[in-house]
Design a protein around this motif. Structure first.
Motif, PDB file in Angstrom:
ATOM      1  N   GLN A   1       2.418   1.724   3.334  1.00  0.00           N
ATOM      2  CA  GLN A   1       3.558   0.843   3.591  1.00  0.00           C
ATOM      3  C   GLN A   1       4.815   1.364   2.894  1.00  0.00           C
ATOM      4  OE1 GLN A   1       1.513  -2.733   2.244  1.00  0.00           O
ATOM      5  NE2 GLN A   1       1.949  -3.743   4.211  1.00  0.00           N
TER       6      GLN A   1
ATOM      7  N   ASP B   1      -3.037  -0.260  12.368  1.00  0.00           N
ATOM      8  CA  ASP B   1      -4.112  -1.086  12.868  1.00  0.00           C
ATOM      9  C   ASP B   1      -3.840  -2.555  12.546  1.00  0.00           C
ATOM     10  OD1 ASP B   1      -6.480  -1.713  14.016  1.00  0.00           O
ATOM     11  OD2 ASP B   1      -7.717  -0.488  12.684  1.00  0.00           O
TER      12      ASP B   1
ATOM     13  N   THR C   1       0.862  -1.188   0.000  1.00  0.00           N
ATOM     14  CA  THR C   1       0.000   0.000   0.000  1.00  0.00           C
ATOM     15  C   THR C   1       0.897   1.236   0.000  1.00  0.00           C
ATOM     16  OG1 THR C   1      -0.016   0.181   2.404  1.00  0.00           O
ATOM     17  CG2 THR C   1      -1.744  -1.177   1.410  1.00  0.00           C
TER      18      THR C   1
HETATM   19  P1  ADP Z   1      -0.266  -6.422  11.152  1.00  0.00           P
HETATM   20  O1  ADP Z   1      -0.073  -4.985  10.806  1.00  0.00           O
HETATM   21  O2  ADP Z   1      -1.513  -6.661  11.935  1.00  0.00           O
HETATM   22  O3  ADP Z   1       0.945  -7.027  11.791  1.00  0.00           O
HETATM   23  P2  ADP Z   1       0.344  -8.248   9.081  1.00  0.00           P
HETATM   24  O4  ADP Z   1       1.680  -7.745   8.801  1.00  0.00           O
HETATM   25  O5  ADP Z   1       0.224  -9.507   9.860  1.00  0.00           O
HETATM   26  O6  ADP Z   1      -0.531  -7.142   9.781  1.00  0.00           O
HETATM   27  O7  ADP Z   1      -0.431  -8.383   7.706  1.00  0.00           O
HETATM   28  C1  ADP Z   1      -1.721  -8.931   7.610  1.00  0.00           C
HETATM   29  C2  ADP Z   1      -1.897  -9.734   6.338  1.00  0.00           C
HETATM   30  O8  ADP Z   1      -1.945  -8.881   5.220  1.00  0.00           O
HETATM   31  C3  ADP Z   1      -0.781 -10.718   6.072  1.00  0.00           C
HETATM   32  O9  ADP Z   1      -1.333 -11.907   5.612  1.00  0.00           O
HETATM   33  C4  ADP Z   1       0.061 -10.029   5.009  1.00  0.00           C
HETATM   34  O10 ADP Z   1       0.743 -10.947   4.196  1.00  0.00           O
HETATM   35  C5  ADP Z   1      -0.985  -9.290   4.223  1.00  0.00           C
HETATM   36  N1  ADP Z   1      -0.516  -8.069   3.564  1.00  0.00           N
HETATM   37  C6  ADP Z   1       0.375  -7.175   4.049  1.00  0.00           C
HETATM   38  N2  ADP Z   1       0.536  -6.145   3.200  1.00  0.00           N
HETATM   39  C7  ADP Z   1      -0.284  -6.381   2.154  1.00  0.00           C
HETATM   40  C8  ADP Z   1      -0.564  -5.695   0.951  1.00  0.00           C
HETATM   41  N3  ADP Z   1       0.020  -4.542   0.659  1.00  0.00           N
HETATM   42  N4  ADP Z   1      -1.459  -6.256   0.109  1.00  0.00           N
HETATM   43  C9  ADP Z   1      -2.059  -7.424   0.383  1.00  0.00           C
HETATM   44  N5  ADP Z   1      -1.840  -8.128   1.507  1.00  0.00           N
HETATM   45  C10 ADP Z   1      -0.951  -7.622   2.386  1.00  0.00           C
END
Ligand code: ADP
Ligand code: MG
Length: 682
Positions: free
Chosen positions: A264, A288, A261
């Motif tokens: 990110q 979040d 995103t």
């Molecule tokens: P948190 O911020 O709660 O730690 P995570 O890092 O565990 O979140 O990410 C949640 C999920 O979303 C994971 O399965 C990850 O692989 C997925 N994910 C992370 N970034 C993206 C993105 N840009 N697009 C799609 N899925 C994503």
């Protein structure tokens, strides 16, 4: 208020038992209130004030609320022995128009104190039953002196509010109370002297003075907090040898199965830029649940490794460390980055080998728990330290990991949403990156609150999903009083479900008392899809990521706080399938009903955090327990935002003019700040 100079003989650090009227017995009672020194006593502020200048007539009294009523006792107090150890005292009073009954429990002094024909001001809860008003155990005093704002203290057995009030006044008379704020500052911000403020907290001259007193004390507290944090930040912004100049993150992005995103990408680039510098990064990554913090971490680890630096990531629980390890293995599967896992349950022989690989630099990245901060863990070239879900670690633990390197860069990841302006202030020792955007394609988690009569239907709904190949969670009731009880209820629920409604399905159980390897085995089975339904206590709360799990039922949902419900719910809605959360509760209580309503109406962590703050108050939220920050005695960071801003400016100005706060004027302030921070940081 008297101005006659009294002999001040006690220090605020003096043990409270040396105060006139205390002694050993009362000291023990005071200790129950958290009061150990004279200073603790003076800073034990009233929990409320009765404004006795605002009396009502008996006819105006509001049922069920605390009312202040001026009335004359019209019969002698009578005594009724109800049963052993329980005597009640009754009398009647009148305001000239109506009668009101008074009842006191086990308080024989009332008999001597309330005299027929005399007028008093009574403050207490009024109950109105078929035209009779009744007040139970009111506080009271003679009418002449009664028209003041009176403090109401939290009491303890043997020490009522009145007794505490008396002790306060003695303490204020006897204790030296040097003012930490320089006169120039007090003048600039119109702040009353400390002693006057403290006196007005306990014995307000009038409402205005009370407000001014509070403002002065809140100002001092928030000022000290911010100066302390700002100094911490400047201490942290020393130079580092861990310069990470290259930016290889684009290579890493191309390996990912998804597009990051914008939030990110921004966070990654914030960090990369930061780590190119010779001052160590000290950053909070706030996002979040589900916003994808782990992918950001992975990009940074990758980049550090490509620049020849090792990284470490510390998670608060074994389950989470284990899961991170697997996630990173996957992230790095087509790279040459070597990841290690080090936790308390890593077998000793393996541990040795792992430590060796970290020491020689053969391994690039260590994921683990507290085990990482043990003395014998050494790195060859540690450049980046990441802690996940930081509210579970104290500041000191973070620091311990940092010391494994020479001023490595640090990133703290947190899912606790705090309004941005507030975060900047609270974490003024940290820079901030916010993931304020969810990965694409996330669907809203449908959330329903139902009563236990609909439990079967909810379970039926879960079953339907399992049949379709999805997975689900059933979260056991939280039992705060007893972990033992919670364990029993988790086992019972598990047994009932696996032998009953979900017979024929593969059901697993996860709870906090299981050994780390047992937990891991269950989590692995769940992640692999071999367990279809996981019955769990709140151990799943943090960070578990199984995208195929799409349904969650939370039993006795009213027992959980909002943030906790939000964290729990964040375990679903992580994949392509639509997810549903069912909150089961029979609670009628207004707060609980409201909480459930909030959960059904939004999944925005920031909104939920706001509501949570409103309900629970910030004490819980920002307490040192969670954030490693000093506890605040009087200030409230959510509601005192004006003073917060004012003190921020004041703190910046002071530190700019006098960075070390040198000189006699600042001696008091220096000492108090040190005291405030030494308690919180050790
Ligand atoms: P948190 O911020 O709660 O730690 P995570 O890092 O565990 O979140 O990410 C949640 C999920 O979303 C994971 O399965 C990850 O692989 C997925 N994910 C992370 N970034 C993206 C993105 N840009 N697009 C799609 N899925 C994503
Ligand atoms: Mg996470």
């Amino acid at each position: 208020m008297t101005d006659s100079p009294k002999q001040k003989t006690l220090k605020t650090s003096t043990q409270v038992k040396y105060l006139k009227g205390v002694g050993d017995r009362r000291a023990a009672m005071l200790a129950r209130l958290g009061i150990f020194t004279v200073g603790d006593l003076i800073y034990f502020f009233p929990r409320a004030y009765d404004d006795r200048s605002k009396t009502v007539t008996i006819a105006e009294a509001v049922d069920g609320e605390t009312n202040v009523i001026r009335a004359t006792v019209c019969m002698p107090v009578t005594e009724h022995k109800i049963r052993k150890g329980m005597t009640i005292y009754k009398t009647k009073v009148t305001d000239g128009f109506m009668l009101m009954n008074l009842t006191f429990f086990n308080n024989k002094y009332v008999k001597d104190m309330l005299k027929e024909g005399e007028e008093y001001v009574f403050a207490g809860k009024v109950q109105i039953r078929s035209y009779t008003a009744e007040m139970t155990s009111p506080t009271f005093e003679k009418a002449e002196s009664g028209e003041r704002i009176r403090p109401v203290y939290r009491q303890t057995e043997g020490l009522n509010s009145k007794a505490l009030e008396k002790l306060m006044l003695t303490a204020l008379d006897c204790a030296e109370l040097p003012d930490a704020l320089p006169v120039s500052l007090r003048e600039a911000y119109c702040l009353m002297p400390l002693e006057k403020a403290l006196r007005n907290m306990h014995e307000p001259e009038n409402e205005d003075m009370l407000l001014e007193a509070k403002r002065r004390l809140i100002f001092e507290e928030l000022l000290m907090l911010q100066i302390g944090l700002m100094r911490l930040k400047s201490k942290n912004s020393k130079t580092t040898a861990c310069v990470i100049p290259g930016d290889f993150t684009a290579d890493f992005f191309s390996l990912l199965p998804f597009e990051l995103t914008n939030a990110q990408k921004r966070a990654v680039s914030d960090c990369v830029e930061n780590m190119k510098l010779t001052s160590p990064m000290n950053r909070l990554l706030q996002g979040d649940v589900g916003s994808g913090k782990t992918a950001v971490a992975a990009a940074l680890v990758y980049n550090a490794a490509k620049n020849g630096w090792q990284s470490a990531l510390m998670a608060p629980t074994e389950v989470l460390a284990q899961q991170h390890y697997k996630t990173f293995l996957k992230f790095f599967e087509n790279t040459d980055i070597k990841v290690e896992l080090l936790t308390g349950s890593t077998p000793a022989s393996e541990k040795k080998a792992i430590k060796n690989r970290l020491l020689t630099g053969e391994a690039d990245f260590a994921v683990g728990t507290h085990a990482l901060i043990q003395k014998d863990v050494e790195f060859k070239k540690l450049g980046l330290v990441i802690t996940d879900e930081q509210h579970r670690f104290g500041v000191n633990q973070r620091t311990a990991l940092n010391e494994k390197g020479e001023q490595p860069h640090t990133l703290v990841m947190s899912a606790t949403p705090i309004p941005r302006t507030l975060a900047l202030i609270i974490y003024s020792d940290l820079d901030l990156s916010v993931l304020d955007e969810m990965p694409k394609g996330r669907q809203k988690i449908e959330t329903y609150a139902v009563d236990s009569g609909k439990r079967e239907r909810a379970y039926g709904y879960v079953k339907k999903h399992l049949v379709e190949g999805r997975q689900g969670y059933i979260v056991c009731p939280l039992i705060e009083e007893s972990e033992e009880q919670e364990l029993i209820s988790a086992h019972e629920l598990y047994k009932n479900l696996s032998d009953g409604f979900f017979r024929g399905f593969s059901v697993g159980l996860l709870h906090g008392r299981m050994k780390a390897d047992e937990k891991r085995a269950v989590m692995n089975e769940f992640a692999a899809g071999n367990i279809q339904l996981l019955v769990s206590t709140t151990v799943i709360e943090v960070g578990i990521d199984v995208p195929n799990a799409v349904i969650m039922v939370i039993e006795n949902a009213e027992r959980f706080g909002l943030s906790q419900l939000h964290q729990l719910r964040g375990r679903i809605g992580r994949g392509e399938h639509k997810s549903t959360c069912v909150l089961i509760s029979d609670a009628q209580n207004e707060d609980a009903v409201h909480r459930l309503k909030v959960m059904c109406s939004t999944s925005d962590g920031f909104k939920i955090a706001d509501e949570d703050l409103k309900q629970r108050g910030p004490g819980d939220f920002f307490g040192s327990r969670q954030h490693g920050l000093p506890d605040l005695k009087i200030a409230d960071m959510m509601t005192d935002t004006d003073i917060l801003r004012e003190t921020r400016t004041a703190a910046q100005k002071m530190l700019k003019e006098n960075p070390a706060l040198e000189g006699e004027d600042y001696r008091g302030l220096r000492a108090k700040i040190n005291e405030m921070f030494s308690k919180a940081m050790n």
